[in-house]
Scaffold this motif. Structure first.
Motif, mmCIF file in Angstrom:
data_model
loop_
_atom_site.group_PDB
_atom_site.id
_atom_site.type_symbol
_atom_site.label_atom_id
_atom_site.label_comp_id
_atom_site.label_asym_id
_atom_site.label_seq_id
_atom_site.Cartn_x
_atom_site.Cartn_y
_atom_site.Cartn_z
ATOM 1 N N SER A 293 1.064 -1.561 -0.178
ATOM 2 C CA SER A 293 0.239 -0.010 0.019
ATOM 3 C C SER A 293 1.129 1.456 -0.118
ATOM 4 O O SER A 293 1.020 2.760 -0.742
ATOM 5 N N SER B 116 -20.268 5.479 -0.322
ATOM 6 C CA SER B 116 -21.250 4.517 -0.813
ATOM 7 C C SER B 116 -22.748 4.749 -1.824
ATOM 8 O O SER B 116 -22.373 5.928 -1.811
ATOM 9 N N ALA C 77 -7.660 0.089 -11.898
ATOM 10 C CA ALA C 77 -7.698 -1.160 -10.704
ATOM 11 C C ALA C 77 -6.745 0.213 -10.202
ATOM 12 O O ALA C 77 -6.327 0.057 -8.938
ATOM 13 N N HIS D 58 -8.140 4.719 -4.791
ATOM 14 C CA HIS D 58 -9.431 5.202 -4.937
ATOM 15 C C HIS D 58 -9.450 5.918 -3.242
ATOM 16 O O HIS D 58 -9.943 5.097 -1.847
ATOM 17 N N THR E 240 -13.796 6.287 -2.332
ATOM 18 C CA THR E 240 -14.290 4.828 -2.598
ATOM 19 C C THR E 240 -14.416 4.103 -4.258
ATOM 20 O O THR E 240 -14.654 4.630 -5.341
ATOM 21 N N ASP E 241 -13.341 3.185 -4.260
ATOM 22 C CA ASP E 241 -13.858 1.786 -4.939
ATOM 23 C C ASP E 241 -15.080 1.981 -5.561
ATOM 24 O O ASP E 241 -15.451 0.600 -4.394
ATOM 25 N N VAL F 236 -16.304 -0.708 -7.307
ATOM 26 C CA VAL F 236 -16.341 -1.975 -6.990
ATOM 27 C C VAL F 236 -16.365 -2.684 -5.886
ATOM 28 O O VAL F 236 -16.615 -3.909 -5.662
ATOM 29 N N SER F 237 -15.748 -2.287 -4.937
ATOM 30 C CA SER F 237 -15.751 -2.594 -3.867
ATOM 31 C C SER F 237 -16.358 -2.755 -3.187
ATOM 32 O O SER F 237 -18.040 -2.282 -2.859
ATOM 33 N N PRO F 238 -16.810 -4.187 -1.690
ATOM 34 C CA PRO F 238 -18.331 -4.572 -1.063
ATOM 35 C C PRO F 238 -18.436 -3.498 -0.148
ATOM 36 O O PRO F 238 -19.204 -3.129 0.128
ATOM 37 N N ALA F 239 -17.269 -2.224 -0.241
ATOM 38 C CA ALA F 239 -17.174 -0.959 1.161
ATOM 39 C C ALA F 239 -18.738 -0.086 0.280
ATOM 40 O O ALA F 239 -19.404 0.503 0.831
#
Length: 368
Positions: free
Chosen positions: A48, A282, A303, A307, A321-322, A324-327
């Motif tokens: 990271s 979100s 990718a 993000h 926030t990305d 496609v992320s679950p968050a």
């Protein structure tokens, strides 16, 4: 504006007149970056940190390049002369063909003015838009240019898709964006149940940022475009009828525009493709009644973009926030292994899924 009343000069005014402000390649056809450089530290934390360092270096490179290259480019290419947009009343299903004809005539005049100015590239682009077969819901040849082109019978469409492009999309590069819209309409025509009318609108309704510029990493252009997109969408029921269902398909930086416009947009589905983020944490924060979808191709360089968003010298940089992320909480679907410019590629898994979403066949959408 939308397909309704006029707007103040300088904003998107829909069918009546466009504003005066002025894939990435936000449309398919751009070049994708090489991925998978390897050599990452084994530790996720170290990885990271490395990515953040690369992001910072890339950001500084963009800032320096934009400060030098963009002003020079603007100086090399003088402003292209073009007429003011056609002055039309609010468009309805009954006046749609007249609006198409008036905007084609305006594009023809813009082509002649560009040719007289010595800009062959713009002249050719405008001339193509002026062809008798083109259905221009709106046109403005000034500056980078704006247009809204229809594919299909909009007045009788049960399902309507509006495409919003990303950076480096202008009248000069419009052909790539148009190719995407045409591909989607062909897919809809093949997959639609008998008796279902479909239409696609390629909405180049804002001055997109240049990929190599500070505007591509800040929400400023999206903030400017959002009111115009809202007004355009608000006017569509007057053309299509209240029973039609609307899907908004937003590619790359266009997803930032859609994110800024989402609150108040009366759409059934909102699709984010190759998105760097929307500026929201979100899907719920978009404050839309629409189902929110997201997809990213396996070969998309987005990718690798961190993000996140940060305040840099009083300016927001990055888009959060990305999607496609679950968050984020969107409905993530399969886009295959394509790159940043492949979401509308004929025969692709992504294009098939996009057609299913537009047609309301959501149970048939394949998921990542």
């Amino acid at each position: 504006m939308g397909v309704g009343a006029g707007r103040t000069a300088g904003r998107w005014p829909g069918v009546r007149r466009f504003g005066g402000r002025g894939p990435d390649s936000g449309a398919p056809g751009g070049r994708d970056r090489e991925r998978g450089r390897g050599g990452e530290p084994a530790s996720a934390r170290d990885g990271s940190a490395v990515r953040s360092l690369r992001w910072l270096r890339a950001l500084l490179a963009v800032l320096v390049t934009a400060a030098v290259v963009v002003p020079l480019t603007a100086a090399v290419r003088p402003r292209i002369p073009a007429p003011a947009p056609a002055d039309l009343p609010p468009v309805t299903a009954a006046t749609l063909e007249g609006a198409y004809a008036a905007n084609r005539a305006n594009a023809g005049l813009a082509a002649r003015m560009a040719a007289g100015h010595g800009d062959r590239r713009r002249a050719a682009a405008d001339r193509a838009l002026a062809a008798p077969s083109r259905r221009l819901l709106a046109f403005d040849g000034r500056g980078a240019g704006r247009a809204a082109e229809v594919f299909g019978d909009l007045a009788h469409a049960d399902r309507v898709a509006v495409l919003v492009p990303g950076s480096d999309t202008s009248l000069d590069t419009y052909g790539r964006f148009r190719t995407a819209a045409a591909a989607l309409h062909r897919a809809l025509t093949r997959q639609a149940p008998a008796g279902t009318g479909t239409a696609v609108i390629a909405w180049l309704g804002y001055t997109t940022p240049a990929t190599v510029s500070t505007t591509a990493i800040t929400p400023d252009r999206a903030d400017e475009a959002a009111p115009d997109l809202r007004e355009f969408v608000r006017g569509l029921p007057g053309v299509t009828g209240p029973g039609s269902r609307l899907t908004l398909l937003c590619h790359s930086y266009g997803s930032v525009v859609c994110g800024r416009a989402a609150d108040g947009l009366d759409v059934d589905d909102l699709v984010l493709l190759g998105s760097p983020g929307t500026g929201a944490d979100s899907a719920a924060d978009l404050r839309t009644r629409a189902r929110v979808w997201a997809a990213r191709g396996g070969g998309d360089w987005v990718a690798e973009v961190p993000h996140t968003d940060v305040d840099l010298f009083g300016t927001t940089v990055g888009f959060g926030t990305d999607p496609v992320s679950p968050a984020f909480g969107a409905r993530v679907f399969s886009a295959g292994d394509g790159g940043h410019s492949d979401y509308f590629r004929p025969g692709s898994a992504c294009l098939a899924n996009l057609a299913r979403i537009v047609l309301g066949a959501t149970s048939e959408v394949t998921h990542a």
